[in-house]
Structure formats: structure tokens, C-alpha cells
Design an enzyme around this catalytic site. Structure first.
Site, PDB file in Angstrom:
ATOM      1  CE  LYS A 138     -10.812  14.688  29.652  1.00 31.40           C
ATOM      2  NZ  LYS A 138     -11.042  14.741  28.191  1.00 31.40           N
ATOM      3  CG  HIS A 293       7.278  62.590  34.188  1.00 33.58           C
ATOM      4  ND1 HIS A 293       7.527  62.138  32.909  1.00 33.58           N
ATOM      5  CD2 HIS A 293       7.751  63.856  34.231  1.00 33.58           C
ATOM      6  CE1 HIS A 293       8.127  63.091  32.216  1.00 33.58           C
ATOM      7  NE2 HIS A 293       8.264  64.139  32.994  1.00 33.58           N
TER       8      HIS A 293
END
Length: 535
Positions: A138, A293
Site C-alpha cells: 500500500k 443448441h
């Protein structure tokens, strides 16, 4: 004390750590180390070395479970060096900045599959190490974080040259750090979420996939799609997954209005239908497609009505349309609903329904009625994923809008605007047909569709037979092919059956022969310069 420079080292894998610590010491850093790392460095002759408890004035407790989790350590890592409030807090609390955090984690991934007890496996879940890594990542503008011995040589090189590690390198280290902790946490959550005592395979609300890139691929299904192959670490290999049996009726792309429960195959067909609708959603005309399909078996644009579009789409292949999925680009009205009602339909997809249409269609108890969200149709997905050979194929999705400016007429005979509209329509449908794909169309209506044949000429013949079955003897229609013609035989066949225009990608080593045959037959041909294979 604020001028003193510190580096914190706490590693399970000791590879290369002595060399790194030596160069840190030479460069003027005091090394703070934990437990076994301290012992390793001390035995190797590192002298400017402190145990973690000498900095925190707090002993390691609970068999080492708690050793680095202390404000003096995390204040030293997280402090913003040019923030006056942070500097003041550090002075008040006797906190020194820590510029390097060198940490690698307990090998939980390797140990979770060992023949040891569950409690012993839990002890290999690293807590302090993950916290240190995240804190350092960080604050990467001020702290360098190294999570693997692979990064030590780069750091050593900067130390030797008395150079500050550049911000872009620190940012890369931070990226790798957060990626590592994400993967590590995923391993733990998957482990804790597995229920080996359950024999039935059921699925929970979230499925975490750890995907590790193994290699880039030359391209995806088509040359314009970037792709890569990833190793997949599924939760218990998807063999045993913890249960979440809560029934969900909400989907990100649509809401179900009525009908039976949606199945796996239903969702595949819905997705295929969405992809086709997306290419026609903005059309001013009414559009209908019928999918079976995952392949379109009929599609049509109509300037008259949605009902007309549906009837024309269905006419293409009435047999295959049975039990299909019907998709529309506009709101379904009463007239269209009345036409649909007598037929067996699996799913109906539309952006909306009139009140009368809903009442009519709801009488079809087994038909799934779906209202899709417009923002989903307008949004184009970035990637498609597919499992293969123990991993996952990831590619850019083939859903970019067609750039007709790249289309080129390659024959002597040119294409007029009316013919061009039919060619573009057929080309858009061919894009969604399983390869090898051939589509015949006339007046923006599919006449015949040939899908999934192993040779392109067979697809051409199959599509023609479908057209004859539905319409009899038709002349004056166009032909679209999702891939190039490897030989001129498909063009010869097109001339025999009455094709008046052809659109295909081009790119064959025999393009000259194909174009020559089209010129001989006086059939205009367009090369799109983009392929649409679909496997």
C-alpha cells in the site's frame, strides 16, 4: 532516531536472504528479523541485526502466532515520509521508518494437501506475513516490498550502485505483492470451503478460480482476438464444492418472468441468443432470431412488424425451430405472442412485453419468458473463458461491431446498396454459426444455414438443402462464409445454385483462384478481412 534506516526480513524460504541482508547492511541498513530468520542471519555473520522484540519491546507470544503485529512495526511501514502529522506521530511514539519489507509466506498451498491433521494445516496460514506485505505494498511510494527470492538480484543491484529503487519498480513489486496475497487468501478460502465428507456435488454462491498464466497464444478463435492459456486451480478441482442451496431468481443480464427453472443448456442458448441480438439491437427494423443448441436456425429483419420478423425467421427451418429459443430486439406485442402461442418454445427473450403479450405467453407453463436488460445488451463483454486440457482458455470476445469500411470488393463486378445490405445481414448471422458456417439470405431473411460441417463445401450443400426444404427453388440470394474458401469449389457450387453475391474473410493461399472463379461466374465478392470461426 528517524534518520536510522531499517529493513524488515521475515521469510519462510531462506533462499538468497543472507546475500540480500549483507548488501542491506553494507548500504547502512539495520536489519529487523523474526525468529528463525534472525537465527539464520546471525549465524551468517550479519551484525547490524535486531530481533523483532528489540524494536517492539514486546515478546513473540503464542508459539510465534503473534510477533510482527505491532504499531511500532506497522507505523514504520505505513508512515508517509513527507506527511507532517505522520512524522509527528512517529516522534511521539518512538517509531522508525522501515524502507524494505522482505517477506515470503508459510507454504499453505503445499501443506494443505499433506497427510497432516486439519489443525496442523491451519498453522500454515500466515497472518503476520500477509499483513506486512499488504502494508508495504500500500505504501509502495516509500517502501520496497519483496515477496520472492526472484526479486533479490534487482534490489541488490540498486544497493550496489547506491541508487534509490525507482517508483515504477516499487509499483511492480506492490502489484506482485497484492497478487500474491489474493492468491494466498483464495487458497485458504477454497480449503475452508470444501466439504470432503459430502458425496453429492453441489455449488455454493461464489466460486473462486485461481488462474495462473502458462503461455500466451498466437491468437484466439480468430486472428483479431488476443488469447492466453491459464492453469486453473479450481476449488477441490470442482469435485467437491461446499453447498449454498439458496435458490436464485436473479441474473445479471435478465429477469425471468415465468416458466420452468433455467438449466445449464438454457443459459448457453440464452447467451448465444444475446450475442446475436446485440448485433441487431440498434436496427430500426424489427428483428427476430431462433436459436437451437447455440446455433441460429433462422433470423430475419422486417420493416413491417415483429410478428413478420418472427414468421420469416421461423420459415427458414421450421423443424429445427421446434423447442428453440426465440429472441427479439423490440418489445413483444399481442400479435406476435398469438403467433408464438401454438408452437413449442423453450425460451422467449425480449426487452419487454405488452400486458396482453404476457398474459398470452404465461399460459405456456413450461416456456421460460425472459426480459433482458438493455444495458447488458449494449455492453460488450471483454473476455470469454473456456476450460480445456486441465486449464482455462481466455480470449477476447468476438463481439466487436463490424467495421464495414474494411470490407473490400475484390471482383470486377461491384456490389450495389441493396445487395450489400443482404451481404452484411448474412455475414452478421454467419458470425454466430458454428464453423464451418455458410449462410444464405435474401431480403435480410435467412434462407438456409449450414453449421458445424467438417468441410466448407459440405456446409454449403447442407444449407442449400435446408433452403430447398423450406422455400423450394429460390434464386437471387447471397452467401456468407465465416472463414475463407480454401478452394474454388464452394464458389463453383454457388454459381450452380443461383447465388448473386458472396461475402467471406479472404486470406486463403488460393484467393486468386477463388476471385477468378467469382469473376468467371459474374458473382460480386466482398472480402471482410476478418474471420469469425466459432468452435
Amino acid at each position: 532516531m528517524l534518520k536510522k534506516r531499517y529493513a524488515l526480513i521475515s521469510v519462510y524460504d531462506k533462499t538468497g536472504v543472507v546475500e540480500l541482508a549483507t548488501h542491506l547492511e553494507i548500504d547502512g541498513y539495520t536489519v529487523i528479523a523474526t525468529g528463525n530468520t534472525y537465527n539464520t542471519l546471525k549465524s551468517a555473520g550479519i551484525t547490524d541485526l535486531k530481533r523483532i522484540d528489540e524494536i517492539t519491546n514486546f515478546p513473540e507470544i503464542m508459539d510465534g502466532r503473534v510477533k510482527t503485529l505491532h504499531p511500532v512495526i506497522f507505523g514504520g511501514i505505513l508512515s508517509i515520509r513527507d506527511n507532517e502529522n505522520h512524522i509527528e506521530d512517529m516522534k511521539k511514539n518512538n517509531i522508525s521508518p522501515i524502507d524494505f519489507v522482505v517477506v515470503n509466506l508459510y507454504p499453505f498451498k503445499e501443506m494443505k494437501d499433506k497427510d497432516i491433521t486439519f489443525e496442523e494445516k491451519l498453522e500454515f496460514i500466515d497472518i503476520g506475513g500477509v499483513s506486512l506485505i499488504r502494508a508495504a505494498a500500500k505504501n509502495f511510494r516509500h517502501v520496497s516490498v519483496a515477496t520472492s527470492p526472484a526479486y533479490y538480484p534487482d534490489i541488490i543491484e540498486f544497493l550496489k550502485n547506491k541508487q534509490e529503487i525507482p517508483q515504477e519498480i516499487k509499483k511492480v513489486f506492490a502489484y506482485e505483492a497484492f497478487k500474491l496475497t489474493a492468491e494466498y487468501d483464495s487458497e485458504i478460502s477454497n480449503f475452508l470451503g470444501s466439504k470432503k465428507e459430502k458425496k453429492d456435488v453441489v455449488f455454493k454462491g461464489e466460486l473462486n478460480l485461481n488462474l495462473k498464466k502458462l503461455s500466451p497464444l498466437r491468437y484466439g478463435e480468430n486472428p483479431h482476438q488476443k488469447a492466453a492459456f491459464y492453469e486453473a486451480e479450481f476449488e477441490e478441482d470442482l469435485k467437491e464444492i461446499a453447498a449454498n442451496e439458496q435458490k436464485r431468481d436473479d441474473y445479471p443480464a435478465f429477469k425471468k418472468i415465468s416458466g420452468k427453472d433455467i438449466s445449464y443448456n438454457n443459459l448457453l442458448d440464452i447467451d448465444s441468443t444475446f450475442n446475436i441480438i446485440r448485433d441487431f439491437y440498434a436496427a430500426d427494423d424489427w428483428f427476430s432470431v431462433i436459436v437451437k443448441h447455440t446455433n441460429p436456425c433462422g433470423a430475419a429483419l422486417s420493416k413491417t412488424s415483429l410478428k413478420d420478423a418472427f414468421l420469416k425467421a421461423r420459415k427458414t427451418d421450421e423443424i429445427s425451430s421446434y423447442g428453440g429459443i426465440i429472441g427479439f430486439n423490440k418489445k413483444v406485442d399481442k400479435e406476435t405472442a398469438l403467433e408464438i402461442k401454438p408452437f413449442f418454445v423453450e425460451i422467449i427473450l425480449a426487452p419487454g412485453y405488452s400486458r396482453d403479450a404476457i398474459e398470452i405467453l404465461k399460459t405456456k407453463k413450461n416456456t421460460i419468458i425472459v426480459e433482458y436488460f438493455t444495458d447488458y445488451i449494449l455492453k460488450r463483454d471483454k473476455f470469454s473463458l473456456r476450460s480445456a486440457s486441465g486449464g482455462v482458455l481466455v480470449q477476447e470476445k468476438d463481439d466487436a461491431p463490424e467495421n464495414t469500411l474494411s470490407f473490400k470488393t475484390v471482383t470486377d463486378k461491384k456490389v450495389d446498396d441493396y445487395l450489400l445490405n443482404d451481404l452484411i445481414f448474412a455475414w452478421k448471422i454467419a458470425k454466430h454459426v458454428k464453423s464451418n458456417a455458410i449462410v444464405y439470405a435474401k431480403d435480410c431473411v435467412t434462407m438456409g444455414i449450414g453449421a458445424g460441417q467438417m468441410s466448407r463445401i459440405d456446409s454449403a450443400k447442407f444449407a442449400y438443402q435446408k433452403m430447398k426444404d423450406s422455400y423450394g427453388d429460390v434464386r437471387g440470394f447471397v452467401m456468407a462464409s465465416d472463414g475463407f474458401f480454401p478452394f474454388k469449389d464452394s464458389v463453383e457450387y454457388a454459381g450452380k445454385i443461383g447465388v448473386i453475391g458472396i461475402i467471406e474473410p479472404g486470406g486463403s493461399i488460393r484467393d486468386d483462384e477463388v476471385i477468378s472463379e467469382a469473376d468467371k461466374l459474374n458473382i460480386p465478392m466482398i472480402f471482410t478481412n476478418i474471420r469469425h470461426f466459432k468452435h
